[in-house]
Design a protein around this motif. Sequence first.
Motif, PDB file in Angstrom:
ATOM      1  N   SER A 226      33.516  55.809   4.044  1.00 17.64           N
ATOM      2  CA  SER A 226      33.241  56.302   6.028  1.00 17.64           C
ATOM      3  C   SER A 226      32.604  56.392   6.597  1.00 17.64           C
ATOM      4  CB  SER A 226      34.096  57.595   5.807  1.00 17.64           C
ATOM      5  OG  SER A 226      33.353  58.652   5.559  1.00 17.64           O
ATOM      6  N   TRP A 227      31.247  55.994   5.851  1.00 18.38           N
ATOM      7  CA  TRP A 227      29.909  55.779   6.336  1.00 18.38           C
ATOM      8  C   TRP A 227      29.872  54.711   7.153  1.00 18.38           C
ATOM      9  CZ3 TRP A 227      26.342  52.141   5.997  1.00 18.38           C
ATOM     10  CH2 TRP A 227      25.877  52.358   4.485  1.00 18.38           C
ATOM     11  N   VAL A 228      30.318  53.841   7.055  1.00 18.19           N
ATOM     12  CA  VAL A 228      30.471  52.635   7.222  1.00 18.19           C
ATOM     13  C   VAL A 228      29.976  52.395   8.779  1.00 18.19           C
ATOM     14  CG1 VAL A 228      30.554  49.790   7.218  1.00 18.19           C
ATOM     15  CG2 VAL A 228      30.117  51.160   5.446  1.00 18.19           C
ATOM     16  N   ILE A 229      31.708  52.945   9.064  1.00 16.16           N
ATOM     17  CA  ILE A 229      32.213  53.102  10.878  1.00 16.16           C
ATOM     18  C   ILE A 229      32.241  54.370  11.486  1.00 16.16           C
ATOM     19  CG2 ILE A 229      34.489  53.231  11.287  1.00 16.16           C
ATOM     20  CD1 ILE A 229      34.317  50.629  10.143  1.00 16.16           C
ATOM     21  N   ASP A 230      32.169  55.670  10.700  1.00 15.37           N
ATOM     22  CA  ASP A 230      31.331  56.974  11.306  1.00 15.37           C
ATOM     23  C   ASP A 230      30.208  56.842  11.364  1.00 15.37           C
ATOM     24  OD1 ASP A 230      34.391  57.666  11.129  1.00 15.37           O
ATOM     25  OD2 ASP A 230      33.911  58.825   9.454  1.00 15.37           O
ATOM     26  N   ASP A 231      29.032  56.197  10.410  1.00 21.73           N
ATOM     27  CA  ASP A 231      27.533  56.998  10.768  1.00 21.73           C
ATOM     28  C   ASP A 231      27.234  55.658  10.215  1.00 21.73           C
ATOM     29  OD1 ASP A 231      25.422  58.156  11.834  1.00 21.73           O
ATOM     30  OD2 ASP A 231      25.140  59.412   9.777  1.00 21.73           O
ATOM     31  N   PRO A 232      26.710  54.683  10.379  1.00 20.98           N
ATOM     32  CA  PRO A 232      25.721  53.648  10.096  1.00 20.98           C
ATOM     33  C   PRO A 232      24.586  53.663   9.974  1.00 20.98           C
ATOM     34  CG  PRO A 232      26.710  52.609  11.149  1.00 20.98           C
ATOM     35  CD  PRO A 232      27.378  53.690  11.444  1.00 20.98           C
ATOM     36  N   THR A 233      23.466  53.575   9.281  1.00 17.29           N
ATOM     37  CA  THR A 233      22.106  54.153   9.240  1.00 17.29           C
ATOM     38  C   THR A 233      21.327  52.489   8.333  1.00 17.29           C
ATOM     39  OG1 THR A 233      21.870  55.650   7.669  1.00 17.29           O
ATOM     40  CG2 THR A 233      22.292  56.105   9.965  1.00 17.29           C
ATOM     41  N   PRO A 234      19.940  52.207   8.884  1.00 14.95           N
ATOM     42  CA  PRO A 234      19.546  51.668   7.796  1.00 14.95           C
ATOM     43  C   PRO A 234      19.154  52.412   6.690  1.00 14.95           C
ATOM     44  CG  PRO A 234      18.449  51.520  10.284  1.00 14.95           C
ATOM     45  CD  PRO A 234      19.215  52.498   9.891  1.00 14.95           C
ATOM     46  N   GLU A 235      19.161  53.616   6.621  1.00 17.20           N
ATOM     47  CA  GLU A 235      18.893  53.641   5.666  1.00 17.20           C
ATOM     48  C   GLU A 235      20.074  53.773   4.620  1.00 17.20           C
ATOM     49  OE1 GLU A 235      16.069  55.412   7.974  1.00 17.20           O
ATOM     50  OE2 GLU A 235      18.592  55.994   8.096  1.00 17.20           O
ATOM     51  N   GLU A 251      27.021  44.609  10.218  1.00 17.72           N
ATOM     52  CA  GLU A 251      28.089  44.399  11.767  1.00 17.72           C
ATOM     53  C   GLU A 251      28.505  45.240  12.717  1.00 17.72           C
ATOM     54  OE1 GLU A 251      31.394  41.876  10.520  1.00 17.72           O
ATOM     55  OE2 GLU A 251      29.835  40.323   9.238  1.00 17.72           O
ATOM     56  N   ARG A 252      29.095  46.885  11.905  1.00 19.21           N
ATOM     57  CA  ARG A 252      29.026  47.672  12.829  1.00 19.21           C
ATOM     58  C   ARG A 252      28.506  48.144  13.750  1.00 19.21           C
ATOM     59  NH1 ARG A 252      30.155  51.342  15.920  1.00 19.21           N
ATOM     60  NH2 ARG A 252      31.721  53.299  15.722  1.00 19.21           N
ATOM     61  N   ILE A 253      27.245  48.088  13.322  1.00 23.65           N
ATOM     62  CA  ILE A 253      25.702  48.253  14.034  1.00 23.65           C
ATOM     63  C   ILE A 253      25.495  47.311  15.075  1.00 23.65           C
ATOM     64  CG2 ILE A 253      23.163  48.207  14.701  1.00 23.65           C
ATOM     65  CD1 ILE A 253      23.891  50.227  11.329  1.00 23.65           C
ATOM     66  N   GLY A 254      26.217  46.362  14.534  1.00 26.41           N
ATOM     67  CA  GLY A 254      25.587  44.930  15.127  1.00 26.41           C
ATOM     68  C   GLY A 254      24.066  44.055  14.705  1.00 26.41           C
ATOM     69  N   TRP A 255      23.939  43.181  14.452  1.00 24.12           N
ATOM     70  CA  TRP A 255      22.453  42.862  14.025  1.00 24.12           C
ATOM     71  C   TRP A 255      21.032  42.823  15.132  1.00 24.12           C
ATOM     72  CZ3 TRP A 255      21.928  40.877   9.740  1.00 24.12           C
ATOM     73  CH2 TRP A 255      22.321  40.902   8.144  1.00 24.12           C
ATOM     74  N   PRO A 256      21.400  42.522  16.440  1.00 17.36           N
ATOM     75  CA  PRO A 256      20.670  43.127  16.944  1.00 17.36           C
ATOM     76  C   PRO A 256      19.534  44.325  17.313  1.00 17.36           C
ATOM     77  CG  PRO A 256      21.249  41.508  17.875  1.00 17.36           C
ATOM     78  CD  PRO A 256      22.957  41.850  16.612  1.00 17.36           C
ATOM     79  N   ALA A 257      21.205  45.038  17.026  1.00 17.95           N
ATOM     80  CA  ALA A 257      20.463  46.370  16.944  1.00 17.95           C
ATOM     81  C   ALA A 257      19.660  46.825  15.368  1.00 17.95           C
ATOM     82  CB  ALA A 257      21.573  47.420  17.382  1.00 17.95           C
ATOM     83  N   TYR A 258      20.629  46.049  14.278  1.00 16.84           N
ATOM     84  CA  TYR A 258      19.617  46.681  12.801  1.00 16.84           C
ATOM     85  C   TYR A 258      18.238  46.254  12.868  1.00 16.84           C
ATOM     86  CZ  TYR A 258      19.528  46.100   8.091  1.00 16.84           C
ATOM     87  OH  TYR A 258      18.802  46.178   6.675  1.00 16.84           O
ATOM     88  N   ILE A 259      18.044  45.295  13.706  1.00 17.23           N
ATOM     89  CA  ILE A 259      17.419  44.357  12.680  1.00 17.23           C
ATOM     90  C   ILE A 259      15.867  44.914  13.595  1.00 17.23           C
ATOM     91  CG2 ILE A 259      15.528  42.256  14.077  1.00 17.23           C
ATOM     92  CD1 ILE A 259      18.667  41.051  13.037  1.00 17.23           C
ATOM     93  N   ALA A 260      16.266  45.220  15.237  1.00 19.22           N
ATOM     94  CA  ALA A 260      15.290  46.381  16.318  1.00 19.22           C
ATOM     95  C   ALA A 260      15.026  47.692  15.041  1.00 19.22           C
ATOM     96  CB  ALA A 260      16.020  46.704  16.552  1.00 19.22           C
ATOM     97  N   LYS A 261      16.452  48.550  14.674  1.00 16.84           N
ATOM     98  CA  LYS A 261      16.532  49.975  14.663  1.00 16.84           C
ATOM     99  C   LYS A 261      15.616  49.880  12.656  1.00 16.84           C
ATOM    100  CE  LYS A 261      20.674  51.907  16.717  1.00 16.84           C
ATOM    101  NZ  LYS A 261      21.660  52.290  16.408  1.00 16.84           N
ATOM    102  N   ALA A 262      16.107  49.132  12.057  1.00 13.19           N
ATOM    103  CA  ALA A 262      15.200  48.970  11.053  1.00 13.19           C
ATOM    104  C   ALA A 262      14.316  48.547  10.461  1.00 13.19           C
ATOM    105  CB  ALA A 262      16.197  48.151   9.832  1.00 13.19           C
ATOM    106  N   GLY A 263      13.605  47.973  11.279  1.00 10.48           N
ATOM    107  CA  GLY A 263      12.117  47.671  12.057  1.00 10.48           C
ATOM    108  C   GLY A 263      12.092  46.016  10.652  1.00 10.48           C
ATOM    109  N   LEU A 264      12.719  45.435  10.992  1.00 11.55           N
ATOM    110  CA  LEU A 264      12.408  43.597   9.922  1.00 11.55           C
ATOM    111  C   LEU A 264      11.640  43.003  10.615  1.00 11.55           C
ATOM    112  CD1 LEU A 264      16.330  43.208   8.796  1.00 11.55           C
ATOM    113  CD2 LEU A 264      14.572  44.516   7.669  1.00 11.55           C
TER     114      LEU A 264
END
Length: 346
Positions: A226-235, A251-264
Motif C-alpha cells: 500500500s505504501w507504493v500508492i499511498d506514501d512512496p518515499t526515497p527512503e 513511477e508513482r512519484i515520477g522519475w524527475p521528482a524521485y531523482i530530485a528527492k533522493a538527491g541522485l
Amino acid sequence: MGRSLSTRPADRPAAEAAISALYRHIGLSPPRFHWVTSPAAAFATVPAGLPPGRLLERVDEWPLAKRFIELRDRLYGAVHAHIRGGQHKVDWRMRDEVCQPLLGTTSRCLLPAVRRAHNVGSPTEVWYRTLCVSWIAHCDALRQVAGVELPAELSKRLGLWTAVAAASHWWWPSEHVCVVSKRPAELHTEAWAQNGERRPHRDDGPAIQYADGWAVHAWHGTVVPSWVIDDPTPERISAEPNAEVRRCAIERIGWPAYIAKAGLRLVATAPDPGNAGSELRLYDTAFIDRGRTTRVLLAVNGSVERDGHRRQYGLLVPGSFDDPLAAAGWTYGLSGEQYAQLLRRT
C-alpha cells in the motif's frame, strides 16, 4: 467482461439456487451456505462442517472441487463436440476474441486478490479457472455467433454455471458447506492490450477493495504494498528489496521528482540519437540488483502515450557504465557505437 468485473451486490438467492442445482447434478443435497465479505475472510474462516485442517489454500485437492472441475470439463468438451464443418474457424476466433481476453482479465484483475489472501505458498488455480467466465462466454458465443445447437440438457447445465457467474464471486465447495465470497466493493482497472484485456490500476488508493476493508493495491497491473500508492518515499524505495516494487514506487512519484528527492548524483548526459530532441541522463543510485551496483538511465519514451504525452522512464543499468549512450545501447543488446547510429526507436 461486465459480469467478470462487476461490483454489484451478489444475488444470493440466485447464486444459492444455481450452486444447489450443481450439487444435485452430482448426486448431493444442497449445502449450507456460508457467505463472507472477501476472499481474505473466506481464508480466515473455517465454518462448522469443514473437516479440520482442510485449508482453502488447497481447494484444488478437495474431493468435491475435483468433481465440479470434472463436471465443467465434461460440459466444455460436450459443447465442442457439437461443432461442425466451418464452425471450427469461428471457434478459434471466439477463443482469441472472447475467451482469451476474459481469461487474461480475470487472471490480472481478480486472481491477485485470491493470491494475496493465501496464507501459505502459492495457490493452484484450476478451481479458479473453472469459475472464470471466459469458458462460459466462449460456449455462449459458439451458440449465438457460430450457430452451434446444443441439446436441452447441455443448455440447462451451461445455464447453471452462467447463473452462478452472473450472481456471485468466488466460491469454495465442501460436501455440507459452501463458502461464497461477495464481490469487491470497488474494482479499478485500465485497458492493457489491444484485444480488450484489462489490468488493475489505481494511483490514489486500492485497486481492489472489499466491503470489509480488505484491499489490494496495484500499479499498472503489478500488485504492490500500500505504501507504493499511498506514501512512496526515497527512503522506503531504497529499503525495498524487490526491484519491480521499487520501479512502481518510483513511477508513482515520477522519475524527475524521485531523482530530485533522493538527491541522485548526475554522472553524464547525452542527446538521444534514437529520439530527436530528447536527452539521456545517467545517475548514480544506491540500489543493489542481483549483487551488483547499479545506475539509472533516465530516458523519454519514443512512442506517444494514449494521452498524447511521451513518458519519461528510468532503466537500471550496471554501475560500470559512465556513458549514457553505452548504457542505452546495453538495454537493447547493442554497443554504444551501434546505439549512436539509430535513426529512430520506439
